[in-house]
Design a protein around this motif. Structure first.
Motif, PDB file in Angstrom:
ATOM      1  N   HIS A 240       0.819  -1.218   0.000  1.00 33.12           N
ATOM      2  CA  HIS A 240       0.000   0.000   0.000  1.00 33.12           C
ATOM      3  C   HIS A 240       0.851   1.267   0.000  1.00 33.12           C
ATOM      4  N   ALA A 241       2.015   1.203   0.641  1.00 36.58           N
ATOM      5  CA  ALA A 241       2.897   2.375   0.637  1.00 36.58           C
ATOM      6  C   ALA A 241       3.419   2.649  -0.766  1.00 36.58           C
ATOM      7  N   ALA A 242       3.758   1.583  -1.492  1.00 41.24           N
ATOM      8  CA  ALA A 242       4.242   1.756  -2.859  1.00 41.24           C
ATOM      9  C   ALA A 242       3.148   2.298  -3.765  1.00 41.24           C
ATOM     10  N   VAL A 243       1.933   1.806  -3.602  1.00 41.12           N
ATOM     11  CA  VAL A 243       0.807   2.303  -4.403  1.00 41.12           C
ATOM     12  C   VAL A 243       0.604   3.790  -4.152  1.00 41.12           C
ATOM     13  N   ALA A 244       0.626   4.186  -2.876  1.00 47.88           N
ATOM     14  CA  ALA A 244       0.435   5.599  -2.543  1.00 47.88           C
ATOM     15  C   ALA A 244       1.564   6.452  -3.104  1.00 47.88           C
ATOM     16  N   ALA A 245       2.795   5.921  -3.041  1.00 54.59           N
ATOM     17  CA  ALA A 245       3.938   6.680  -3.554  1.00 54.59           C
ATOM     18  C   ALA A 245       3.850   6.856  -5.066  1.00 54.59           C
ATOM     19  N   LEU A 246       3.450   5.800  -5.770  1.00 57.53           N
ATOM     20  CA  LEU A 246       3.323   5.909  -7.225  1.00 57.53           C
ATOM     21  C   LEU A 246       2.170   6.826  -7.593  1.00 57.53           C
ATOM     22  N   ASP A 247       1.059   6.732  -6.893  1.00 55.40           N
ATOM     23  CA  ASP A 247      -0.048   7.670  -7.115  1.00 55.40           C
ATOM     24  C   ASP A 247       0.450   9.112  -7.019  1.00 55.40           C
ATOM     25  N   SER A 248       1.152   9.392  -5.920  1.00 52.19           N
ATOM     26  CA  SER A 248       1.633  10.754  -5.681  1.00 52.19           C
ATOM     27  C   SER A 248       2.597  11.198  -6.767  1.00 52.19           C
ATOM     28  N   SER A 249       3.494  10.291  -7.175  1.00 52.30           N
ATOM     29  CA  SER A 249       4.479  10.625  -8.193  1.00 52.30           C
ATOM     30  C   SER A 249       3.817  10.934  -9.531  1.00 52.30           C
ATOM     31  N   LEU A 250       2.836  10.125  -9.920  1.00 58.43           N
ATOM     32  CA  LEU A 250       2.178  10.337 -11.216  1.00 58.43           C
ATOM     33  C   LEU A 250       1.294  11.580 -11.205  1.00 58.43           C
ATOM     34  N   ILE A 251       0.635  11.839 -10.086  1.00 57.07           N
ATOM     35  CA  ILE A 251      -0.185  13.053  -9.985  1.00 57.07           C
ATOM     36  C   ILE A 251       0.691  14.296 -10.091  1.00 57.07           C
ATOM     37  N   GLU A 252       1.817  14.273  -9.378  1.00 56.07           N
ATOM     38  CA  GLU A 252       2.741  15.416  -9.437  1.00 56.07           C
ATOM     39  C   GLU A 252       3.286  15.601 -10.847  1.00 56.07           C
ATOM     40  N   LEU A 253       3.683  14.493 -11.473  1.00 57.30           N
ATOM     41  CA  LEU A 253       4.220  14.566 -12.832  1.00 57.30           C
ATOM     42  C   LEU A 253       3.179  15.098 -13.804  1.00 57.30           C
ATOM     43  N   ALA A 254       1.980  14.574 -13.736  1.00 57.38           N
ATOM     44  CA  ALA A 254       0.924  15.028 -14.647  1.00 57.38           C
ATOM     45  C   ALA A 254       0.685  16.527 -14.488  1.00 57.38           C
ATOM     46  N   GLY A 255       0.719  17.000 -13.268  1.00 57.16           N
ATOM     47  CA  GLY A 255       0.496  18.417 -13.029  1.00 57.16           C
ATOM     48  C   GLY A 255       1.524  19.300 -13.710  1.00 57.16           C
ATOM     49  N   GLN A 256       2.726  18.786 -13.878  1.00 63.45           N
ATOM     50  CA  GLN A 256       3.793  19.562 -14.525  1.00 63.45           C
ATOM     51  C   GLN A 256       3.551  19.764 -16.014  1.00 63.45           C
ATOM     52  N   PHE A 257       2.666  18.959 -16.600  1.00 61.96           N
ATOM     53  CA  PHE A 257       2.456  19.010 -18.047  1.00 61.96           C
ATOM     54  C   PHE A 257       1.122  19.647 -18.429  1.00 61.96           C
ATOM     55  N   TYR A 258       0.485  20.298 -17.470  1.00 62.68           N
ATOM     56  CA  TYR A 258      -0.730  21.050 -17.784  1.00 62.68           C
ATOM     57  C   TYR A 258      -0.370  22.456 -18.219  1.00 62.68           C
ATOM     58  N   GLU A 259      -1.044  22.895 -19.270  1.00 57.34           N
ATOM     59  CA  GLU A 259      -1.010  24.298 -19.682  1.00 57.34           C
ATOM     60  C   GLU A 259      -2.460  24.741 -19.753  1.00 57.34           C
ATOM     61  N   GLY A 260      -2.872  25.506 -18.787  1.00 55.62           N
ATOM     62  CA  GLY A 260      -4.290  25.827 -18.673  1.00 55.62           C
ATOM     63  C   GLY A 260      -5.060  24.578 -18.271  1.00 55.62           C
ATOM     64  N   LYS A 261      -6.073  24.224 -19.049  1.00 59.94           N
ATOM     65  CA  LYS A 261      -6.912  23.079 -18.721  1.00 59.94           C
ATOM     66  C   LYS A 261      -6.535  21.815 -19.492  1.00 59.94           C
ATOM     67  N   ALA A 262      -5.436  21.859 -20.227  1.00 55.06           N
ATOM     68  CA  ALA A 262      -5.055  20.718 -21.057  1.00 55.06           C
ATOM     69  C   ALA A 262      -3.619  20.308 -20.788  1.00 55.06           C
ATOM     70  N   MET A 263      -3.346  19.015 -20.992  1.00 55.46           N
ATOM     71  CA  MET A 263      -1.988  18.509 -20.906  1.00 55.46           C
ATOM     72  C   MET A 263      -1.324  18.585 -22.282  1.00 55.46           C
TER      73      MET A 263
END
Length: 276
Positions: A240-263
């Motif tokens: 469960h710790a690994a799942v939470a860590a990967l969730d957090s990592s992917l959410i953070e990464l995805a956020g870096q590729f947003y420009e306005g409302k689109a990736m």
């Protein structure tokens, strides 16, 4: 000395795992809802015309094969995972086009030498593990003067970074397997084809993805629909710790590729002429 049969058995096991992985979730939904415009973009870049013989390698549900057929070409869609063909056949029927669906390994295509005018792959062949073998096959089945066309995710774009983020949680790759995003590096592509092609052009472009309102929505969608992501999460499901860590990592990464409302997802589009 290692028994050669061990390599054969390992390769078969790897291909079986790849077939299973791409059958997980719902890749046809990803192709239709997220990356739909890539197929027509590749078909235009290849200059597909009526009467040409076209092979779409690692075609999935036909993201590029279908628009090629709509253009009037005689099309074969080939993929290691034939489970993806069912949706492709439905889409072909809806668009009133005919094309042939054939199971095939990109590293050992079941077609004759010089058989096609255009050989293309839309974020597909890049996932075959042995890049030189795949490049050799693309060249082999394309006629002299014919066109090879590819769209591949880049190492530094979002999907390339996503695979890097998932790597610590994924099963270790077998010896000799190469990371898919290398196909999105122009120098690597040129090295795979070498002097067997001419007029190679490569351009980095960006796909605008407005499917996901928030980074969390992207992660939820890919955990449900995208085979490679599903496979990684299944591997760590009991941690469960690994799942939470990967969730957090992917959410953070995805956020870096947003420009306005689109990736913004970066890809490399390549075209080249085969030279015998």
């Amino acid at each position: 000395m290692t028994d050669p049969t061990e390599f054969v058995d390992a390769d078969r096991a790897l291909k079986a795992a790849h077939r299973t992985m791409w059958g997980l979730g719902n890749y046809p939904a990803v192709a239709a809802e997220v990356v739909r415009e890539l197929g027509p973009t590749l078909v235009r870049a290849c200059g597909v015309e009526a009467g040409q013989r076209v092979l779409d390698v690692a075609a999935g549900s036909g993201n590029a094969a279908l628009p090629a057929a709509v253009a009037g070409a005689t099309v074969i869609a080939s993929d290691l995972t034939p489970e993806l063909f069912a949706r492709g056949r439905e889409l072909a029927a809806a668009q009133q086009v005919d094309l042939e669906w054939i199971q095939g390994d990109a590293e050992a295509l079941p077609f004759a030498d010089n058989e096609f005018d255009i050989v293309m792959s839309c974020v597909g062949v890049m996932f075959a593990p042995h890049h030189q073998q795949s490049a050799d096959e693309l060249v082999r089945v394309c006629r002299d003067g014919g066109t090879i066309g590819l769209i591949n995710w880049t190492p530094d774009g979002f999907i390339g970074k996503m695979f890097s983020a998932m790597k610590p949680y994924a099963a270790p790759p077998p010896p000799g397997a190469q990371p898919p995003p290398l196909w999105g590096d122009e120098a690597h592509v040129r090295g795979q084809f070498g002097v067997r092609v001419r007029e190679l052009t490569a351009e980095v472009k960006t796909l605008t993805v407005d499917t996901f309102a928030r980074p969390e929505d992207f992660v939820h969608y890919f955990k449900k629909n995208y085979g490679p992501t599903i496979a990684v999460y299944r591997r760590i499901a009991d941690d469960h710790a690994a799942v939470a860590a990967l969730d957090s990592s992917l959410i953070e990464l995805a956020g870096q590729f947003y420009e306005g409302k689109a990736m913004k997802w970066e890809y490399l589009i390549v075209t080249a002429k085969v030279r015998r």
